[in-house]
Design a protein around this motif. Structure first.
Motif, PDB file in Angstrom:
ATOM      1  N   VAL A 180      57.916  56.048 -89.857  1.00  0.00           N
ATOM      2  CA  VAL A 180      58.124  56.960 -90.980  1.00  0.00           C
ATOM      3  C   VAL A 180      56.981  56.852 -91.975  1.00  0.00           C
ATOM      4  O   VAL A 180      56.519  57.844 -92.535  1.00  0.00           O
ATOM      5  CB  VAL A 180      59.479  56.646 -91.661  1.00  0.00           C
ATOM      6  CG1 VAL A 180      59.634  57.451 -92.940  1.00  0.00           C
ATOM      7  CG2 VAL A 180      60.620  56.954 -90.714  1.00  0.00           C
ATOM      8  N   ALA A 181      56.476  55.625 -92.194  1.00  0.00           N
ATOM      9  CA  ALA A 181      55.404  55.434 -93.166  1.00  0.00           C
ATOM     10  C   ALA A 181      54.114  56.106 -92.734  1.00  0.00           C
ATOM     11  O   ALA A 181      53.303  56.495 -93.580  1.00  0.00           O
ATOM     12  CB  ALA A 181      55.168  53.939 -93.377  1.00  0.00           C
ATOM     13  N   HIS A 182      53.882  56.282 -91.434  1.00  0.00           N
ATOM     14  CA  HIS A 182      52.644  56.884 -90.950  1.00  0.00           C
ATOM     15  C   HIS A 182      52.740  58.389 -90.786  1.00  0.00           C
ATOM     16  O   HIS A 182      51.780  59.025 -90.371  1.00  0.00           O
ATOM     17  CB  HIS A 182      52.248  56.259 -89.602  1.00  0.00           C
ATOM     18  CG  HIS A 182      51.677  54.878 -89.753  1.00  0.00           C
ATOM     19  ND1 HIS A 182      52.473  53.766 -89.869  1.00  0.00           N
ATOM     20  CD2 HIS A 182      50.394  54.441 -89.822  1.00  0.00           C
ATOM     21  CE1 HIS A 182      51.706  52.685 -89.990  1.00  0.00           C
ATOM     22  NE2 HIS A 182      50.448  53.059 -89.965  1.00  0.00           N
ATOM     23  N   VAL A 183      53.897  58.970 -91.082  1.00  0.00           N
ATOM     24  CA  VAL A 183      54.022  60.425 -91.009  1.00  0.00           C
ATOM     25  C   VAL A 183      53.427  61.025 -92.271  1.00  0.00           C
ATOM     26  O   VAL A 183      53.866  60.698 -93.372  1.00  0.00           O
ATOM     27  CB  VAL A 183      55.500  60.845 -90.865  1.00  0.00           C
ATOM     28  CG1 VAL A 183      55.627  62.361 -90.911  1.00  0.00           C
ATOM     29  CG2 VAL A 183      56.063  60.315 -89.566  1.00  0.00           C
ATOM     30  N   GLY A 205      68.772  56.606 -79.952  1.00  0.00           N
ATOM     31  CA  GLY A 205      69.271  57.131 -81.210  1.00  0.00           C
ATOM     32  C   GLY A 205      68.496  56.637 -82.408  1.00  0.00           C
ATOM     33  O   GLY A 205      67.406  56.065 -82.299  1.00  0.00           O
ATOM     34  N   THR A 206      69.074  56.843 -83.588  1.00  0.00           N
ATOM     35  CA  THR A 206      68.422  56.485 -84.841  1.00  0.00           C
ATOM     36  C   THR A 206      68.516  54.986 -85.085  1.00  0.00           C
ATOM     37  O   THR A 206      69.184  54.257 -84.350  1.00  0.00           O
ATOM     38  CB  THR A 206      69.083  57.231 -86.009  1.00  0.00           C
ATOM     39  OG1 THR A 206      70.460  56.819 -86.099  1.00  0.00           O
ATOM     40  CG2 THR A 206      69.030  58.738 -85.798  1.00  0.00           C
ATOM     41  N   VAL A 207      67.849  54.532 -86.149  1.00  0.00           N
ATOM     42  CA  VAL A 207      67.882  53.107 -86.486  1.00  0.00           C
ATOM     43  C   VAL A 207      69.309  52.665 -86.767  1.00  0.00           C
ATOM     44  O   VAL A 207      69.760  51.610 -86.301  1.00  0.00           O
ATOM     45  CB  VAL A 207      66.984  52.838 -87.717  1.00  0.00           C
ATOM     46  CG1 VAL A 207      67.087  51.382 -88.130  1.00  0.00           C
ATOM     47  CG2 VAL A 207      65.549  53.203 -87.408  1.00  0.00           C
ATOM     48  N   GLU A 208      70.045  53.451 -87.550  1.00  0.00           N
ATOM     49  CA  GLU A 208      71.408  53.092 -87.887  1.00  0.00           C
ATOM     50  C   GLU A 208      72.299  53.049 -86.648  1.00  0.00           C
ATOM     51  O   GLU A 208      73.138  52.161 -86.502  1.00  0.00           O
ATOM     52  CB  GLU A 208      71.975  54.091 -88.910  1.00  0.00           C
ATOM     53  CG  GLU A 208      71.320  54.042 -90.270  1.00  0.00           C
ATOM     54  CD  GLU A 208      69.967  54.754 -90.289  1.00  0.00           C
ATOM     55  OE1 GLU A 208      69.208  54.546 -91.244  1.00  0.00           O
ATOM     56  OE2 GLU A 208      69.675  55.496 -89.334  1.00  0.00           O
ATOM     57  N   ALA A 227      66.312  43.787 -86.092  1.00  0.00           N
ATOM     58  CA  ALA A 227      65.251  43.753 -87.098  1.00  0.00           C
ATOM     59  C   ALA A 227      63.958  44.357 -86.563  1.00  0.00           C
ATOM     60  O   ALA A 227      63.240  45.075 -87.288  1.00  0.00           O
ATOM     61  CB  ALA A 227      65.019  42.306 -87.537  1.00  0.00           C
ATOM     62  N   LEU A 228      63.636  44.104 -85.301  1.00  0.00           N
ATOM     63  CA  LEU A 228      62.412  44.641 -84.711  1.00  0.00           C
ATOM     64  C   LEU A 228      62.459  46.165 -84.641  1.00  0.00           C
ATOM     65  O   LEU A 228      61.486  46.847 -84.995  1.00  0.00           O
ATOM     66  CB  LEU A 228      62.221  44.051 -83.314  1.00  0.00           C
ATOM     67  CG  LEU A 228      60.992  44.544 -82.520  1.00  0.00           C
ATOM     68  CD1 LEU A 228      59.714  44.174 -83.260  1.00  0.00           C
ATOM     69  CD2 LEU A 228      60.995  43.964 -81.112  1.00  0.00           C
ATOM     70  N   MET A 229      63.583  46.723 -84.202  1.00  0.00           N
ATOM     71  CA  MET A 229      63.712  48.172 -84.117  1.00  0.00           C
ATOM     72  C   MET A 229      63.652  48.818 -85.500  1.00  0.00           C
ATOM     73  O   MET A 229      63.059  49.879 -85.678  1.00  0.00           O
ATOM     74  CB  MET A 229      65.029  48.536 -83.418  1.00  0.00           C
ATOM     75  CG  MET A 229      65.054  48.198 -81.933  1.00  0.00           C
ATOM     76  SD  MET A 229      63.832  49.166 -81.015  1.00  0.00           S
ATOM     77  CE  MET A 229      64.153  48.619 -79.339  1.00  0.00           C
ATOM     78  N   ALA A 230      64.265  48.177 -86.481  1.00  0.00           N
ATOM     79  CA  ALA A 230      64.225  48.719 -87.836  1.00  0.00           C
ATOM     80  C   ALA A 230      62.806  48.714 -88.389  1.00  0.00           C
ATOM     81  O   ALA A 230      62.378  49.666 -89.057  1.00  0.00           O
ATOM     82  CB  ALA A 230      65.157  47.906 -88.745  1.00  0.00           C
ATOM     83  N   ARG A 231      62.045  47.659 -88.107  1.00  0.00           N
ATOM     84  CA  ARG A 231      60.664  47.604 -88.593  1.00  0.00           C
ATOM     85  C   ARG A 231      59.807  48.661 -87.926  1.00  0.00           C
ATOM     86  O   ARG A 231      58.986  49.315 -88.588  1.00  0.00           O
ATOM     87  CB  ARG A 231      60.088  46.216 -88.332  1.00  0.00           C
ATOM     88  CG  ARG A 231      58.624  46.078 -88.726  1.00  0.00           C
ATOM     89  CD  ARG A 231      58.119  44.650 -88.562  1.00  0.00           C
ATOM     90  NE  ARG A 231      58.791  43.749 -89.471  1.00  0.00           N
ATOM     91  CZ  ARG A 231      58.494  42.454 -89.571  1.00  0.00           C
ATOM     92  NH1 ARG A 231      57.556  41.928 -88.786  1.00  0.00           N
ATOM     93  NH2 ARG A 231      59.133  41.690 -90.432  1.00  0.00           N
TER      94      ARG A 231
END
Length: 572
Positions: free
Chosen positions: A454-457, A258-261, A444-448
């Motif tokens: 997302v930053a590389h999209v 699933g998502t980060v959240e 924290a690792l999964m969130a990073r």
């Protein structure tokens, strides 16, 4: 003019009546469901009949937790089709039936049936109460989290309380019949208010969320089989610990979907489930009067303080809102680690007030972590994480039992037994604290990783998650209607004058083709003209606008002009 149904108008005018009834029901029903988990038959083993199979009765008495954790994901998936009020009422009816049947239990088979029935009822109550409070007042959801955290902390003590000076072992099968009756009465009142106010819907699940819930039943079933097998076969410490670790790995693998959240909530739920109740159960047993502690009478004061602080912390965090919410969940888990560290320093203690420190740190930490994590997800992810967390309770009991077996091996005297129990608690506190730290690091690792992805999209726009939408807006009043008319007429607070859905942060989510704010009339006239077959410019061609044209006032038309097609005839 739009005529509102009577029940809708009443529902809008008196939401406090439904919220008050639901809040009282949560306070009564949620601890009643969680207190089903502990297996306390060994405490009254001396009261069992002489010809009874004591070991067999204790094993069947422990079937309630496997039944509960298997029911939760299935009940949550069923809420997509069945009304939440019916599921909640059905769960309480099953608990009441188990109370009645418990008085007639006299064999291993009947005890197993009664405990399974009670576990299924509790498994219906827990997700139903969470779903019921989801779209109501924000305080109600915070109340649910606070009561749930406190129930996990005090479940062992609440299960032991009726056994003080008990004259029959059957009291373990019907510990709180009066509370069951009160919860049933409140459920009946909730049904009546629910019908009168016309609240006929609750937040639903889509197909993907339902499939994930059904998938969550798989590790729950596996852990249940392992738990029953270890109790039946009499395995040694190493195999039990190994199977518990495998079960935890399976839960974490499923929590990573699933998502980060969603992952943050799932990891948090698993950490709370694995650590809170198994730790509190061992602490309560060590603090019994026969082992040098103050007994249950000396524990109610720290439990009461922890209750007030847990509910207050949950409400406070919910009131603070979402800004910087993501750091609160790890902070709550760190508070739980601090509580486990204090266990090694303060437990056992003959002074019950000293236990305010570990109890409060663990209860408040769990409440803060769960409240913060729940703010970021929708109801589907919430019940999915809840399913994993309750499966984690049995995995935590298995791991704690393995640690106890390893420490108690070779004990030959009463004093050594007492010392070994304390040593097992301290060893478990170390294991539990290490596990929670691993959960914090994993989150924290999964969130990073998600942030880097997302930053590389290229050309990535803002990412809108379920947590960014204010889910405090009631979802039981029907679909959102864009435009001047809505489910409650032109004066509806659910839509502004331009037909945009308003959320708690003041931002608007506008459907495609809707004119910008302040141009609502243009959007409505364009929609009316389209429905009557005429173009906005009155040229007789419905839905067409000359290429490159703009409205006479210089604004773009509400409906974009149709592009030129190669099949169109050329200019004459």
């Amino acid at each position: 003019m739009t005529v509102l149904p009577i029940q809708r108008s009443a529902g809008l005018r008196w939401p406090w009546l439904l919220d008050m009834t639901l809040g009282l029901l949560v306070v009564a029903a949620l601890p009643l469901a969680v207190v089903t988990i502990p297996n306390t038959l060994s405490v009254v083993a001396k009261l069992l009949p002489g010809d009874a199979d004591q070991v067999g009765l204790m094993r069947t008495h422990g079937l309630a937790l496997p039944a509960l954790m298997l029911t939760v994901p299935l009940a949550a998936a069923a809420l997509r089709r069945v009304s939440v009020v019916h599921v909640l009422l059905g769960g309480l009816v099953l608990v009441a039936l188990s109370d009645v049947a418990g008085g007639y239990a006299g064999s291993e088979f009947v005890v197993g049936v009664v405990r399974v029935l009670r576990g299924v009822g509790a498994g219906l109550i827990i997700p139903a109460t969470l779903t019921a409070v989801w779209s109501r007042s924000p305080v109600l959801r915070a109340l649910w989290v606070g009561v749930f955290s406190l129930s996990l902390l005090a479940a062992q003590a609440l299960a032991l309380w009726p056994l003080d000076q008990a004259h029959s072992w059957k009291i373990t099968l019907q510990p709180y019949p009066l509370l069951t009756g009160i919860a049933l009465a409140l459920a009946g009142a909730y049904v009546i208010v629910w019908l009168l106010l016309g609240v006929h819907a609750a937040p639903g699940l889509d197909d993907g969320e339902r499939n994930r819930l059904l998938l969550a039943a798989v590790p729950a079933a596996g852990i249940a089989v392992v738990g029953v097998a270890t109790a039946t076969e009499g395995w040694r410490a190493i195999p039990v610990i190994t199977l518990a670790v495998v079960a935890l790995v399976a839960l974490l693998a499923l929590a990573s979907i699933g998502t980060v959240e969603s992952r943050t909530l799932a990891y948090t739920m698993v950490a709370v489930g694995v650590v809170l109740l198994p730790s509190a159960a061992q602490m309560t047993m060590v603090e019994m009067g026969g082992l040098g502690g103050p007994g249950l009478n000396g524990l109610w004061a720290p439990y009461g303080v922890a209750a007030v602080l847990a509910v207050g912390a949950s409400v406070t965090v919910r009131r603070l809102g979402r800004p910087s919410a993501r750091w609160r969940a790890p902070l709550g888990l760190l508070a739980m680690v601090a509580g486990l560290c204090s266990v090694r320093l303060l437990v056992p203690s003959a002074d019950g007030l000293v236990l305010v420190v570990p109890f409060s740190l663990m209860a408040v930490g769990a409440a803060v972590a769960l409240t913060s994590a729940l703010e970021e997800v929708a109801i589907g992810a919430a019940v999915f994480g809840l399913s994993l967390g309750l499966a984690g309770v049995l995995a935590g009991f298995l791991l704690g039992t393995g640690v106890q077996m390893a420490v108690l091996d070779g004990v030959s005297s009463v004093q050594e037994l007492v010392d070994s129990f304390v040593g097992a608690l301290h060893a478990w506190a170390l294991v539990g604290g290490f596990f929670v730290v691993v959960m914090i690091a994993l989150t924290a690792l999964m969130a990073r990783k998600a942030a880097k992805a997302v930053a590389h999209v290229p050309c990535a726009g803002p990412v809108v998650t379920a947590g960014e939408i204010d889910d405090d807006v009631p979802a039981e009043d029907g679909p959102i209607a864009f435009g001047a008319e809505s489910a409650f007429g032109a004066e509806s607070s659910a839509a502004d004058a331009s037909g945009a859905r308003q959320w708690g942060d003041g931002k608007a989510v506008r459907p495609p083709g809707m004119p910008p704010e302040g141009n609502a009339e243009a959007g409505r006239s364009s929609r009316r003209d389209g429905e009557s077959g005429r173009s906005p410019r009155g040229d007789g061609e419905a839905g067409r606008s000359p290429k490159g044209d703009e409205a006479e006032d210089g604004r773009l038309p509400a409906v974009p002009p149709q592009g030129h097609s190669p099949e169109d005839p050329g200019p004459s």
